[in-house]
Design an enzyme around this catalytic site. Structure first.
Site, PDB file in Angstrom:
ATOM      1  N   LYS A 116       0.813  -1.215   0.000  1.00 10.90           N
ATOM      2  CA  LYS A 116       0.000   0.000   0.000  1.00 10.90           C
ATOM      3  C   LYS A 116       0.849   1.269   0.000  1.00 10.90           C
ATOM      4  CE  LYS A 116      -3.614  -2.663   0.289  1.00 10.90           C
ATOM      5  NZ  LYS A 116      -4.414  -2.957  -0.907  1.00 10.90           N
ATOM      6  N   GLY A 165     -10.306  -3.788   5.655  1.00 13.83           N
ATOM      7  CA  GLY A 165     -10.610  -3.026   6.858  1.00 13.83           C
ATOM      8  C   GLY A 165      -9.801  -3.428   8.074  1.00 13.83           C
ATOM      9  N   GLU A 200      -1.253   8.240   7.100  1.00 13.87           N
ATOM     10  CA  GLU A 200      -1.950   9.259   6.308  1.00 13.87           C
ATOM     11  C   GLU A 200      -2.738  10.161   7.238  1.00 13.87           C
ATOM     12  OE1 GLU A 200      -3.054   6.907   2.153  1.00 13.87           O
ATOM     13  OE2 GLU A 200      -4.549   7.101   3.738  1.00 13.87           O
ATOM     14  N   ARG A 292      -8.435  -6.978  -7.516  1.00 15.78           N
ATOM     15  CA  ARG A 292      -9.346  -8.128  -7.533  1.00 15.78           C
ATOM     16  C   ARG A 292     -10.776  -7.634  -7.686  1.00 15.78           C
ATOM     17  NH1 ARG A 292     -11.635  -7.351  -2.618  1.00 15.78           N
ATOM     18  NH2 ARG A 292     -10.309  -6.537  -0.954  1.00 15.78           N
TER      19      ARG A 292
END
Length: 459
Positions: A116, A165, A200, A292
């Protein structure tokens, strides 16, 4: 086209993939653990192969067993569904090595976007807006503190290898950072085998909007519009809809164009989902890219008339895209509700049990994707998803009414089993949801309101 596709997954997604394969005349092989030997997809597929005990690590995540099953049954392609091995570059490479087509992007693309932090950097280089944060994984708590001082609070810690999540923590003040960092590292290490985190800025009162993209091997790329996934608890989605309500057309066009640009920048092939956070001021930023099919893909299928699994198969077989951008104008409104075997009164704790009754709804423009049936044991080994109820209607008001009617029709009973059906209907009836003004904090706020009315603490 492929002659035989092995489906390296279970539950409703395995059955959903098998159905499209049958329409295309493709033979299917279902793999299953001991716990799933009587599953719906095992009964539906042309052939089934036992791959191990109930533990996912020893069955659905065990590459040698799955590859042996593919080679033994003559499968020339593997569809990974979602979860499990669907975003594992090593598995895609193993398929490639054995001459079996992996129905998904190339290994090097999965590797780039599966990290990520790296994906965030690559997308920024492609011109997509990303939230202020670390340029990659942070190297320890000291660096995390420096990043936090630079971007300010609240911030969000995310596992580099995360998804679904999990591996996420919101930190609202400096005195919370140390504990949150250590706990999230430990969680990421336990769940993903990788404790690295990136940081972030956290956007309050945000909307979660994602864009579905299809890319072929010939440089073709299209988007299929956006989905609103803001109704969620613990960063996991409960209700999704397409299109997103109250989203300005200019913003919609910018997000969709950004998703296509990002996909082309990394040489993407197959179906991808670009997930964005939209702030109250109308700005948007990329959260992540999923390599995906998404659980909520049926809402896009219902609003566009495109079978995404069919497109995945055609693309993987080397065909150019069968649809053009100008042909993909969404029509009407589609909503999906996830019916889970969970107890909302106990903070959505899973409630496994034997299904004694399972009667899904029907009627015009109602679709139910499920692997459940009376006599099926919802065991504790896998996720708690019972069924995805999806409706379509000419407009949002009618779609909400149709969804409420469909959920009210559901008949689910089981020993010790509870479901989220009642809670989903409460969400649909809530004024904020009906107005389409809800954000990702909506469910928590709603539960606090309910608790206040009942005179108890929120959960």
């Amino acid at each position: 086209m492929f002659k035989t596709v092995l489906i390296a997954n279970r539950g409703e997604i395995a059955l959903r993939v098998a159905r499209t394969c049958r329409e295309l005349g493709i033979r299917t092989v279902a793999v299953h653990s001991t716990a799933d030997r009587e599953s719906a997809v095992v009964r539906f597929a042309d052939e089934s192969v036992h791959i191990g005990p109930p533990s996912a690590k020893a069955s659905y995540l065990h590459m040698p067993s799955i590859m042996e099953a593919a080679l033994r049954t003559g499968a020339d392609a593997i569809h990974p569904g979602y979860g499990f091995l669907s975003e594992d570059p090593d598995f895609a490479e193993v398929c490639q090595t054995h001459g079996v087509t992996f129905i998904g992007p190339p290994p090097h693309v999965i590797e780039k976007l599966g990290d990520k932090a790296l994906a965030r950097r690559l997308m920024a280089e492609a011109g997509l807006p990303v939230l202020p944060g670390s340029t990659g994984a942070v190297n320890g708590l000291a660096e995390a503190r420096k990043v936090a001082e630079r971007i300010g609070y609240p911030l969000i810690l995310k596992a580099v290898a995360g998804g679904g999540g999990r591996g996420i923590a919101v930190v609202r003040a400096a005195d919370q950072l140390t504990q949150a960092y250590r706990e999230t590292c430990a969680h990421a290490r336990a769940v993903f085998g990788d404790e690295r985190l990136y940081i972030e800025r956290f956007v309050e009162d945000a909307r979660h909007i994602e864009v579905q993209v299809l890319c072929d091997r010939h440089g073709g790329a299209v988007h299929l519009g956006e989905r609103d996934c803001s109704v969620q608890r613990r960063y996991q989605k409960l209700i999704e809809e397409a299109p997103a309500p109250n989203l300005p057309d200019e913003l919609r066009q910018q997000m969709c164009a950004a998703a296509v640009r990002g996909a082309l920048a990394v040489g993407y092939v197959g179906a991808a989902t670009f997930e964005f956070v939209v702030s109250s001021d109308g700005s948007f930023h990329l959260m992540e890219v999923n390599c995906r099919l998404q659980v909520e893909h049926p809402v896009t299928e219902m609003s566009t008339g495109i079978d995404l699994v069919r497109e995945q198969l055609l693309i993987a077989a080397g065909r150019p895209l069968s649809v053009r951008q100008e042909d993909l104008a969404p029509r009407g409104w589609s909503i999906e509700s996830r019916v889970n075997a969970e107890d909302p009164e106990r903070n959505f704790a899973p409630t496994p049990g034997l299904l004694t009754e399972f009667m899904p709804p029907g009627g015009p423009f109602v679709r139910v994707d499920s692997h459940a049936y009376p006599g099926w044991l919802m065991g504790p080994d896998y996720d708690s998803l019972l069924a995805k109820t999806v409706v379509w209607a000419p407009d949002r008001e009618q779609a909400i009414a149709r969804m409420d009617r469909a959920l009210g029709e559901f008949r689910v009973e089981g020993q010790g089993l509870r479901t989220t059906i009642g809670f989903l209907r409460e969400i649909l009836a809530h004024p904020a949801h009906r107005a389409g003004t809800h954000t990702t904090g909506f469910v928590a706020e709603m539960r606090t309101e309910t608790a206040a009315v009942r005179g108890g603490p929120g959960s």
